[in-house]
Motif scaffolding. Structure first.
Motif, PDB file in Angstrom:
ATOM      1  N   ARG B 143      23.717  52.563  25.000  1.00 38.98           N
ATOM      2  CA  ARG B 143      23.871  51.791  26.237  1.00 38.98           C
ATOM      3  C   ARG B 143      24.984  50.765  26.077  1.00 38.98           C
ATOM      4  N   PHE B 144      25.808  50.667  27.081  1.00 33.18           N
ATOM      5  CA  PHE B 144      26.957  49.746  27.065  1.00 33.18           C
ATOM      6  C   PHE B 144      26.886  48.920  28.348  1.00 33.18           C
ATOM      7  N   HIS B 145      25.998  47.970  28.314  1.00 33.36           N
ATOM      8  CA  HIS B 145      25.699  47.174  29.500  1.00 33.36           C
ATOM      9  C   HIS B 145      26.075  45.707  29.276  1.00 33.36           C
ATOM     10  N   ASP B 146      25.315  45.040  28.402  1.00 31.90           N
ATOM     11  CA  ASP B 146      25.552  43.616  28.158  1.00 31.90           C
ATOM     12  C   ASP B 146      26.970  43.377  27.638  1.00 31.90           C
ATOM     13  N   TYR B 147      27.393  44.259  26.726  1.00 32.79           N
ATOM     14  CA  TYR B 147      28.712  44.067  26.120  1.00 32.79           C
ATOM     15  C   TYR B 147      29.835  44.295  27.128  1.00 32.79           C
ATOM     16  N   TRP B 148      29.694  45.306  27.951  1.00 34.89           N
ATOM     17  CA  TRP B 148      30.750  45.634  28.916  1.00 34.89           C
ATOM     18  C   TRP B 148      30.895  44.532  29.960  1.00 34.89           C
ATOM     19  N   HIS B 149      29.752  43.942  30.351  1.00 40.38           N
ATOM     20  CA  HIS B 149      29.824  42.805  31.279  1.00 40.38           C
ATOM     21  C   HIS B 149      30.396  41.556  30.603  1.00 40.38           C
ATOM     22  N   THR B 150      30.252  41.485  29.270  1.00 39.16           N
ATOM     23  CA  THR B 150      30.741  40.309  28.537  1.00 39.16           C
ATOM     24  C   THR B 150      32.220  40.433  28.200  1.00 39.16           C
ATOM     25  N   HIS B 151      32.729  41.654  28.164  1.00 37.95           N
ATOM     26  CA  HIS B 151      34.167  41.866  27.961  1.00 37.95           C
ATOM     27  C   HIS B 151      34.936  41.026  28.985  1.00 37.95           C
ATOM     28  N   ARG B 152      36.084  40.487  28.567  1.00 36.77           N
ATOM     29  CA  ARG B 152      36.913  39.748  29.511  1.00 36.77           C
ATOM     30  C   ARG B 152      38.203  40.482  29.738  1.00 36.77           C
ATOM     31  N   VAL B 156      32.956  46.389  34.211  1.00 37.47           N
ATOM     32  CA  VAL B 156      32.399  46.964  35.448  1.00 37.47           C
ATOM     33  C   VAL B 156      33.137  46.399  36.653  1.00 37.47           C
ATOM     34  N   LEU B 157      33.318  45.091  36.648  1.00 39.72           N
ATOM     35  CA  LEU B 157      34.005  44.449  37.770  1.00 39.72           C
ATOM     36  C   LEU B 157      35.420  45.009  37.923  1.00 39.72           C
ATOM     37  N   MET B 158      36.126  45.198  36.811  1.00 41.45           N
ATOM     38  CA  MET B 158      37.503  45.702  36.900  1.00 41.45           C
ATOM     39  C   MET B 158      37.534  47.118  37.475  1.00 41.45           C
ATOM     40  N   GLY B 159      36.535  47.926  37.080  1.00 47.40           N
ATOM     41  CA  GLY B 159      36.477  49.274  37.635  1.00 47.40           C
ATOM     42  C   GLY B 159      36.291  49.260  39.137  1.00 47.40           C
ATOM     43  N   VAL B 160      35.417  48.385  39.598  1.00 53.32           N
ATOM     44  CA  VAL B 160      35.144  48.303  41.035  1.00 53.32           C
ATOM     45  C   VAL B 160      36.360  47.745  41.781  1.00 53.32           C
ATOM     46  N   LEU B 161      36.955  46.693  41.224  1.00 53.73           N
ATOM     47  CA  LEU B 161      38.140  46.110  41.874  1.00 53.73           C
ATOM     48  C   LEU B 161      39.284  47.113  41.945  1.00 53.73           C
ATOM     49  N   LYS B 163      39.044  50.410  42.129  1.00 52.26           N
ATOM     50  CA  LYS B 163      38.755  51.405  43.173  1.00 52.26           C
ATOM     51  C   LYS B 163      38.901  50.817  44.573  1.00 52.26           C
ATOM     52  N   LEU B 164      38.530  49.545  44.697  1.00 51.87           N
ATOM     53  CA  LEU B 164      38.634  48.891  46.007  1.00 51.87           C
ATOM     54  C   LEU B 164      40.086  48.526  46.346  1.00 51.87           C
ATOM     55  N   GLY B 165      40.981  48.629  45.340  1.00 51.32           N
ATOM     56  CA  GLY B 165      42.369  48.205  45.569  1.00 51.32           C
ATOM     57  C   GLY B 165      42.489  46.698  45.697  1.00 51.32           C
ATOM     58  N   TRP B 166      41.594  45.971  45.012  1.00 49.88           N
ATOM     59  CA  TRP B 166      41.517  44.520  45.168  1.00 49.88           C
ATOM     60  C   TRP B 166      41.929  43.765  43.905  1.00 49.88           C
ATOM     61  N   LYS B 167      42.589  44.447  42.979  1.00 47.63           N
ATOM     62  CA  LYS B 167      42.925  43.763  41.721  1.00 47.63           C
ATOM     63  C   LYS B 167      43.806  42.530  41.959  1.00 47.63           C
ATOM     64  N   ASN B 168      44.610  42.579  43.007  1.00 49.25           N
ATOM     65  CA  ASN B 168      45.490  41.428  43.280  1.00 49.25           C
ATOM     66  C   ASN B 168      44.717  40.194  43.728  1.00 49.25           C
ATOM     67  N   TYR B 169      43.485  40.386  44.164  1.00 46.33           N
ATOM     68  CA  TYR B 169      42.683  39.238  44.618  1.00 46.33           C
ATOM     69  C   TYR B 169      41.832  38.671  43.486  1.00 46.33           C
ATOM     70  N   PHE B 170      41.917  39.295  42.311  1.00 42.88           N
ATOM     71  CA  PHE B 170      41.083  38.885  41.186  1.00 42.88           C
ATOM     72  C   PHE B 170      41.612  37.587  40.575  1.00 42.88           C
ATOM     73  N   ASN B 171      40.692  36.644  40.379  1.00 42.27           N
ATOM     74  CA  ASN B 171      41.019  35.368  39.737  1.00 42.27           C
ATOM     75  C   ASN B 171      40.140  35.243  38.496  1.00 42.27           C
ATOM     76  N   SER B 172      40.745  35.325  37.326  1.00 38.42           N
ATOM     77  CA  SER B 172      39.954  35.364  36.084  1.00 38.42           C
ATOM     78  C   SER B 172      39.144  34.082  35.905  1.00 38.42           C
ATOM     79  N   GLU B 173      39.553  32.996  36.547  1.00 33.92           N
ATOM     80  CA  GLU B 173      38.797  31.743  36.406  1.00 33.92           C
ATOM     81  C   GLU B 173      37.575  31.704  37.317  1.00 33.92           C
ATOM     82  N   ASN B 174      37.544  32.582  38.287  1.00 41.47           N
ATOM     83  CA  ASN B 174      36.405  32.669  39.205  1.00 41.47           C
ATOM     84  C   ASN B 174      36.240  34.132  39.614  1.00 41.47           C
ATOM     85  N   PRO B 175      35.841  34.956  38.648  1.00 42.30           N
ATOM     86  CA  PRO B 175      35.953  36.415  38.829  1.00 42.30           C
ATOM     87  C   PRO B 175      35.099  37.001  39.944  1.00 42.30           C
TER      88      PRO B 175
END
Lengths: 305, 305
Positions: B143-152, B156-161, B163-175
């Motif tokens: 299982r790769f759950h806690d670690y993948w969410h802890t990756h910076r 998971v969030l990066m995969g979703v962003l 696919k949504l085409g929203w990477k440009n709206y990503f702010n690492s200080e307030n992800p």
């Protein structure tokens, strides 16, 4: 007759009628003896007295550990009207106030978590608004969850069975398993939607599968409980209110991959238990004489798109 | 050159290339030094070595408390192929076997409960079938759950962003908070469905509401976490994978009754995080050289009726 004192006969008649009304032969709680009421006072019960009266019907009550506590307001006030519902939503609170009711009996939490902990919500605008609304109308909210499920028969289950027209299939020795006339999964879904007034359900299974053994678990009993019901009863279909998607749904998916004929219907949590709070009205009304008991449905909050 | 011994230069080149491949400058784990491999052996890693390699990229890893453990099989075997997925369903296991893979990296539990406890399933036919299937094919599930969410950033969030085409709206200080161009709730729902390949979502809100501040929490973070995100960010809409219906959904419903413009979109748990396991492929592939890494989607198990 002195209006402030009853003759022994009058008091005996009142208590006898009262015992018959609550449908139990147990000794009445102390408050019932504390002050001989005048005739006009016989309807004047406090909210706490209504709760205590309900608890006389629940095996093992009161429980040391339970979420069935007063969530808001003063239980010592006179009860003016009772509303039963799944969720004491803001809309349900407003409706109760408009009905002149000051006692809401809700099956589920008021403040968005199972134990209704509120310290983390102290500065939350939604919590504050709801809490102020309850105070403004002097409304007591009491949760009736653990006790109602412990009632024999389970009050929620009876409400759902009544609406489904399945009371004849109920077996008190095995209440969660119903053997119904053979029907397809899709026809079963259609019947559940129509009789329970549900717009849409989610399911896993083959719509053409024949179903006869139905495991029925309204609400969200949790994955282990739901899967253990499957292990014990080997039903054709499990009908629940809500699942955690990584639990029962995945078990059913794997069972389907093994070609086992076990399907799952997810009704929605609110829709699956609201009938139990509707069924509470005819159960409770005779016990509280001329205090109005009204069911106000909170309905399913979601739309689909 | 003696095939069993490297010259210092050859060893340095290998380690240098290896460090570049895994994209980190930290000291390599002991296994990387333990035995100087031959050229043909450079691709021969054990499954545990792949896990250790992944963990070198996770802040604070290894954790003392985590659900990210091996659920089945022997991690000391040589890795022959890797499959990433949301759920190691029976179908995903069969697909992995057909691909010649012996290592499934799954985001969610294998055995229908968060901690993958199996003692209560020992006599369960679905558990037994799945467990035997894994043994038959010598497949390790990790299982790769806690670690993948802890990756910076959170994988998971990066995969979703992405696919949504929203990477440009990503702010690492307030992800979790994205400020997007103004759009209606219904258009936002349409975009999410199309870009994430979702057949249907559930939502609470006015389809015409204008949304600009989007709180994004894939998966099922729990009611308190989801509501605290609302408290902190005051978004126009919260997008999640799954809710417990007595928690966040009821909060949103009450907020709507107060005329607050806070909507909720529930994507479905599997659909909301699968992109994170797809995103894992291009992230992991360069780190494991010529071992095939393949994403096998487990898909959403439900149908609607």
């Amino acid at each position: 007759m002195n209006k402030n004192k009853w003759s022994k006969n009058t008091r005996r008649e009142f208590l006898s009628a009262f015992s018959a009304a609550i449908g139990v032969s147990t000794v009445l709680p102390e408050w019932a003896y504390a002050k001989p009421p005048s005739i006009s006072e016989t309807a004047k019960m406090t909210i706490q007295q209504v709760i205590d009266l309900i608890l006389t019907t629940i095996p093992g009550a009161p429980f040391n550990e339970t979420v069935d506590t007063i969530k808001s307001g003063d239980g010592q006030q006179e009860v003016k009207g009772i509303v039963t519902t799944m969720f004491a939503t803001i809309d349900v609170i407003k409706k109760a106030a408009s009905l002149g009711a000051n006692f809401i009996i809700a099956h589920e939490p008021t403040f968005y978590n199972h134990r209704d902990e509120t310290s983390w919500l102290d500065n939350d605008q939604v919590f504050q608004f709801k809490n102020e609304l309850l105070k403004k109308h002097n409304i007591v909210v009491w949760r009736f969850h653990d006790y109602w499920h412990t009632h024999r028969p389970d009050g929620v289950l009876m409400g759902v069975l009544t609406k489904l027209g399945w009371k004849n299939y109920f077996n008190s020795e095995n209440p969660r398993l119903l053997v119904i006339p053979e029907t397809s999964l899709e026809a079963l879904i259609g019947h559940a939607k129509k009789s329970l007034g549900i717009r849409q359900v989610r399911f896993i299974g083959n719509p053409k599968q024949i179903c006869k053994r139905v495991a029925l678990s309204p609400g969200a009993a949790g994955g282990r409980s739901q899967i253990q019901l499957l292990q014990k009863e080997k039903p054709d279909v499990l009908i629940v209110g809500e699942v955690s998607e990584w639990e029962t749904a995945e078990y059913i998916r794997d069972a389907q991959s093994m070609k086992l004929s076990i399907s799952l219907i997810v009704l929605g949590h609110a829709e699956s238990e609201e009938p139990g709070m509707e069924w509470l009205v005819p159960w409770l009304q005779p016990k509280v004489a001329d205090i109005n008991v009204t069911h106000v449905p909170s309905h399913y909050p979601f739309k689909e798109a």
